[in-house]
Design a protein around this motif. Structure first.
Motif, short mmCIF file in Angstrom:
data_model
loop_
_atom_site.label_atom_id
_atom_site.label_comp_id
_atom_site.label_asym_id
_atom_site.label_seq_id
_atom_site.Cartn_x
_atom_site.Cartn_y
_atom_site.Cartn_z
N VAL A 1 -5.34 1.49 -8.27
CA VAL A 1 -5.97 2.20 -7.16
C VAL A 1 -7.30 1.54 -6.82
O VAL A 1 -8.11 1.26 -7.71
N ILE A 2 -7.52 1.28 -5.54
CA ILE A 2 -8.82 0.83 -5.05
C ILE A 2 -9.50 2.01 -4.39
O ILE A 2 -8.91 2.67 -3.51
N ARG A 3 -10.72 2.29 -4.80
CA ARG A 3 -11.43 3.45 -4.27
C ARG A 3 -12.60 3.02 -3.39
O ARG A 3 -13.27 2.03 -3.65
N PHE A 4 -12.84 3.83 -2.38
CA PHE A 4 -13.92 3.56 -1.44
C PHE A 4 -14.92 4.72 -1.51
O PHE A 4 -14.58 5.85 -1.19
N LEU A 5 -16.14 4.38 -1.95
CA LEU A 5 -17.20 5.37 -2.13
C LEU A 5 -18.50 4.86 -1.49
O LEU A 5 -19.52 4.74 -2.17
N PRO A 6 -18.50 4.56 -0.22
CA PRO A 6 -19.72 3.99 0.37
C PRO A 6 -20.85 5.01 0.41
O PRO A 6 -20.61 6.22 0.46
N PRO A 7 -22.10 4.52 0.40
CA PRO A 7 -23.21 5.44 0.64
C PRO A 7 -23.04 6.08 2.01
O PRO A 7 -22.54 5.44 2.95
N VAL B 1 -12.15 7.95 -0.55
CA VAL B 1 -10.80 7.58 -0.11
C VAL B 1 -10.29 6.45 -0.99
O VAL B 1 -11.06 5.65 -1.51
N ALA B 2 -8.97 6.39 -1.16
CA ALA B 2 -8.38 5.36 -2.02
C ALA B 2 -7.05 4.89 -1.45
O ALA B 2 -6.41 5.58 -0.66
N ILE B 3 -6.66 3.68 -1.87
CA ILE B 3 -5.31 3.19 -1.64
C ILE B 3 -4.66 2.93 -2.99
O ILE B 3 -5.31 2.45 -3.92
N GLU B 4 -3.39 3.28 -3.11
CA GLU B 4 -2.62 3.00 -4.32
C GLU B 4 -1.67 1.86 -4.03
O GLU B 4 -0.85 1.93 -3.11
N LEU B 5 -1.78 0.78 -4.83
CA LEU B 5 -1.00 -0.42 -4.61
C LEU B 5 0.21 -0.45 -5.54
O LEU B 5 0.08 -0.17 -6.74
N VAL B 6 1.35 -0.81 -4.97
CA VAL B 6 2.61 -0.70 -5.69
C VAL B 6 3.51 -1.89 -5.39
O VAL B 6 3.30 -2.64 -4.44
N ASP B 7 4.53 -2.03 -6.22
CA ASP B 7 5.63 -2.93 -5.91
C ASP B 7 6.46 -2.24 -4.82
O ASP B 7 7.00 -1.15 -5.04
N PRO B 8 6.57 -2.84 -3.63
CA PRO B 8 7.26 -2.14 -2.54
C PRO B 8 8.73 -1.88 -2.81
O PRO B 8 9.31 -0.97 -2.21
N ALA B 9 9.33 -2.64 -3.70
CA ALA B 9 10.75 -2.45 -3.98
C ALA B 9 11.00 -1.28 -4.91
O ALA B 9 12.00 -0.56 -4.76
N THR B 10 10.09 -1.07 -5.86
CA THR B 10 10.32 -0.05 -6.88
C THR B 10 9.33 1.11 -6.86
O THR B 10 9.58 2.15 -7.46
N GLY B 11 8.17 0.90 -6.22
CA GLY B 11 7.11 1.90 -6.27
C GLY B 11 6.30 1.85 -7.54
O GLY B 11 5.41 2.68 -7.75
N ALA B 12 6.60 0.90 -8.41
CA ALA B 12 5.86 0.77 -9.68
C ALA B 12 4.41 0.37 -9.40
O ALA B 12 4.14 -0.41 -8.48
N ILE C 1 0.88 -1.18 0.00
CA ILE C 1 0.00 0.00 0.00
C ILE C 1 0.91 1.22 0.00
O ILE C 1 1.46 1.62 1.03
N GLY C 2 1.09 1.80 -1.16
CA GLY C 2 2.02 2.91 -1.29
C GLY C 2 1.46 4.21 -0.76
O GLY C 2 2.20 5.07 -0.27
N ASP C 3 0.14 4.40 -0.86
CA ASP C 3 -0.45 5.67 -0.47
C ASP C 3 -1.89 5.44 -0.04
O ASP C 3 -2.61 4.60 -0.59
N VAL C 4 -2.30 6.20 0.98
CA VAL C 4 -3.71 6.30 1.39
C VAL C 4 -4.09 7.76 1.26
O VAL C 4 -3.39 8.63 1.80
#
Length: 452
Positions: A424-430, A384-395, A374-377
């Motif tokens: 990116v996984i996004r969270f948009l709950p009612p 709200v979203a999380i950005e998923l990355v390769d932890p070694a490179t940030g790709a 999880i590179g970024d929240v």
């Protein structure tokens, strides 16, 4: 019982049992029947995220034809902020149906349209005199905002930004940045559309808002020229591009430059508007006052409606008959919008969005501490979203993102992905969702990450 029948226990709205419940695998047999019919009848370009047949929805759940109850973390892409089948909306729409369904406002007007315009003029940022025009979709409203700006300024060029999403019509495809699936093979696109770099704190080397704005303005001045530029259009928080929140000061610097150069500043708040970010509009977080603001999605509780609201002198520049459309601002959608806005106000949903954001940010940051993928929240309120990355490179790691989403879908959670890089996984709950459902949905996402 046919596929379109609803079991007597599934009445829709907030009366539905607020629980995640799996009766069959996803998709179940009845949903599979509908998917087969869809494949035979619906154009292949109309995709879907989950292969289910929905029969009821309300609060924080969606129920399918097989009796599965799924936690809704998507809100129909930020549309059902007040929840599905919200009582005030249902009552208002039913009353309007019993009065009349359509006259076309540009033929014979009705009060609902005027009342919605008055409300938007009141709620949108700024205390200047405003006017509003209503339309059907976000893309249609964006197109009209651009044409109004062009008519007012007598200039043609428009600047959009990296990672932007503004729609799938011809002009809005040109404004949209992402090629697949939105643009590939659909050109040529509208002319006089240019692109500038966005403030993307996770990926732009830590530029401050002022530095990122200076970079964007330099590109605009060198490649377009203020003397040719009718409008800048930007989402205060990028939607499809990855829920990117620009660094503080980026938007305000653009607004200041636009004012100094007689350029119309258009805020596309289609996804960010109406309490979603913990304010009526995301522009408020940055203290900016757009010349024109575009809204849709959360405006009418699920009915098709959009709006362009702006400074009176800009909005009034178009000639009579230059704006409108057969269904634009339909009486049914306007009734729904007034009831939806009342629900946001009366049910404290702006504050509720902030509470949801606190739960999301807290739980997701806890996951991030334990999982370097999880590179970024990021985000605001219930966006709200999380950005998923390769932890070694940030790709960007699109494969991991898809695996987590697939796991969530199979385990009863409606979860959406986005981002230029598909990571990116996004969270948009009612905003009507309970904390219990929200936390249960997040636990499924955590399990998906662990199992991926």
């Amino acid at each position: 019982m046919t596929l379109v029948d609803t079991p007597a226990t599934l009445t829709g709205g907030p009366s539905l049992a607020q629980e995640r419940r799996l009766v069959t695998a996803i998709p179940g047999p009845r949903s599979q029947e509908l998917m087969a019919r869809k494949a035979a009848a619906v154009a292949a370009g109309v995709g879907h995220t989950l292969p289910i047949s929905v029969v009821a929805a309300g609060g924080g759940v969606i129920v399918d034809a097989d009796g599965n109850s799924l936690i809704d973390l998507g809100s129909g892409i930020a549309v059902t902020g007040v929840g599905n089948s919200a009582p005030r909306v249902v009552e208002a729409v039913t009353a309007q149906l019993n009065s009349f369904t359509h006259t076309c406002f540009t033929v014979s007007p009705y009060e609902g349209y005027v009342a919605v315009a008055e409300k938007l003029n009141e709620l949108t940022p700024g205390d200047h005199v405003k006017r509003t025009a209503l339309f059907n979709s976000g893309a249609e409203a964006v197109e009209n905002a651009v044409k109004i700006a062009r008519h007012f300024t007598k200039k043609q060029a428009v600047v959009a930004f990296d990672h932007a999403y503004h729609g799938r019509t011809n002009l809005t495809m040109g404004l949209t940045a992402k090629n697949i699936p939105y643009k590939s093979g659909f050109g040529p696109f509208a002319s006089e559309v240019y692109r500038a770099p966005l403030s993307y704190p996770f990926r732009d080397g830590g530029l401050s808002g002022a530095e990122a704005a200076a970079k964007a303005i330099s590109v605009i001045e060198k490649q377009v020229g203020a003397e040719n530029l009718a409008a800048i259009i930007i989402e205060p928080i990028q939607g499809e591009g990855g829920f990117i929140v620009p660094a503080q000061g980026f938007l305000s610097a653009l607004v200041e430059w636009a004012r100094e150069n007689d350029v119309v500043f258009i805020a596309d708040e289609v996804q960010t508007g109406f309490a979603r970010t913990g304010a009526w509009f995301a522009s408020e977080h940055e203290g900016i006052v757009p010349d024109v603001i575009v809204t849709a999605k959360g405006i009418a509780g699920g009915l098709p409606l959009s709006a362009v609201t702006g400074r009176a002198e800009i909005m009034d520049s178009a000639m009579a008959g230059g704006l409108g459309g057969t269904y634009a601002g339909s009486p049914i959608a306007c009734a729904a919008a007034l009831a939806t806005i009342e629900t946001y106000e009366q049910d404290g949903l702006i504050e509720r969005a902030r509470e949801i954001g606190s739960v999301l940010i807290g739980r997701l940051n806890a996951l991030r501490t334990a999982d370097p993928r999880i590179g970024d929240v990021r985000g605001r309120g219930a966006m709200v979203a999380i950005e998923l990355v390769d932890p070694a490179t940030g790709a960007p790691d699109a494969a991991l993102t898809n695996a987590v989403a697939k796991y969530a879908h199979a385990n009863g959670v409606v979860l959406l992905t986005c981002g230029t890089y598909g990571n990116v996984i996004r969270f948009l709950p009612p905003l009507a969702i309970s904390d219990e459902l929200l936390i249960d949905g997040l636990s499924v996402v955590a399990e998906g990450l662990k199992n991926a």
